[in-house]
Write an enzyme that holds these catalytic residues in place. Structure first.
Site, PDB file in Angstrom:
ATOM      1  N   SER A 137       0.805  -1.223   0.000  1.00 35.41           N
ATOM      2  CA  SER A 137       0.000   0.000   0.000  1.00 35.41           C
ATOM      3  C   SER A 137       0.837   1.271   0.000  1.00 35.41           C
ATOM      4  O   SER A 137       0.307   2.356  -0.247  1.00 35.41           O
ATOM      5  CB  SER A 137      -0.942   0.023   1.210  1.00 35.41           C
ATOM      6  OG  SER A 137      -0.225   0.160   2.413  1.00 35.41           O
ATOM      7  N   LYS A 183       0.205   4.540   6.783  1.00 37.73           N
ATOM      8  CA  LYS A 183      -0.394   5.352   5.722  1.00 37.73           C
ATOM      9  C   LYS A 183       0.062   6.800   5.877  1.00 37.73           C
ATOM     10  O   LYS A 183       0.604   7.199   6.902  1.00 37.73           O
ATOM     11  CB  LYS A 183      -1.925   5.297   5.784  1.00 37.73           C
ATOM     12  CG  LYS A 183      -2.538   3.917   5.546  1.00 37.73           C
ATOM     13  CD  LYS A 183      -2.400   3.450   4.126  1.00 37.73           C
ATOM     14  CE  LYS A 183      -3.104   2.120   3.899  1.00 37.73           C
ATOM     15  NZ  LYS A 183      -2.437   0.999   4.596  1.00 37.73           N
TER      16      LYS A 183
END
EC number: 3.4.21.88
Length: 207
Positions: free
Chosen positions: A129, A167
């Protein structure tokens, strides 16, 4: 110093051998594998007894660090740069400190200048990710523990589902956006999240 049991001597000898060979001590998992102990808690118990008997020191301000106290003969055999040993977190468990024994797989040496304080740990990345930020599956990210973040920071966060994720952080007007660095993935939208730290570096082994 107090006399050691056979198992304690095996563990101490193995730690010394690893320091000679690598310049830093082995992980709890590696110690267990070397001496035939499957339980990390059993290894921790032996390490505690070695510490009480004066053979090693484990600095509580530097989790998982092991220092052998009779290394006079080893000092001339290693050219180890002075390092801080930071815990490598294999998982993040809700309700436990990030560097709790239950979470730590091993520890990793970093030059002291890269660790401004004792609140630094490493987390192994799973998934892709964050590939567009140069963070790949299997990498170790170096994380400074903190509970706040600025927009655009790459953070480790605990989501509402008690799952840890790495993230890029953005606080919007009515929500928090955890943005992956992968154009094929959608952001995570949350009303709240717990920030576990800011990513300050990446370590990768080239095979």
């Amino acid at each position: 110093m107090s006399k050691l049991s056979r198992r304690q001597q095996e563990i101490l000898d193995y730690i010394k051998e690893e320091v000679r060979a690598k310049g830093y001590p082995p992980s709890v998992r590696e110690i267990g594998e070397a001496v035939g102990l499957a339980s990390s808690s059993t290894v921790h118990g032996h390490l505690s007894r070695l510490e009480k008997k004066g053979y090693i020191r484990r600095d509580p301000t530097k989790p998982r660090a092991i220092e052998v106290l009779d290394l006079e003969n080893l000092a001339s055999e290693t050219t180890e740069a002075k390092a801080t040993y930071i815990p490598v977190v294999g998982k993040v468990t809700a309700g436990l400190p990030i560097t709790a024994v239950e979470n730590v797989e091993e520890y990793f040496p970093l030059p002291e200048q890269l660790t401004a304080n004792d609140n630094t740990y490493a987390l192994r990345i799973q998934g892709d990710s964050m590939i567009e930020a140069g963070i790949f599956d299997g990498d170790l990210v170096i994380v400074r523990q903190q509970q706040t973040a600025d927009n655009g920071d790459i953070i480790v966060a605990m989501t509402e589902e008690d799952e840890a994720t790495v993230k890029r952080f953005f606080r919007e007007k009515d929500y928090i956006r955890l943005q992956p660095e992968n154009s094929t993935m959608e952001p995570i939208i949350l009303t709240t999240c717990t920030i576990l730290g800011k990513v300050i570096g990446v370590f990768r082994t080239i095979h």
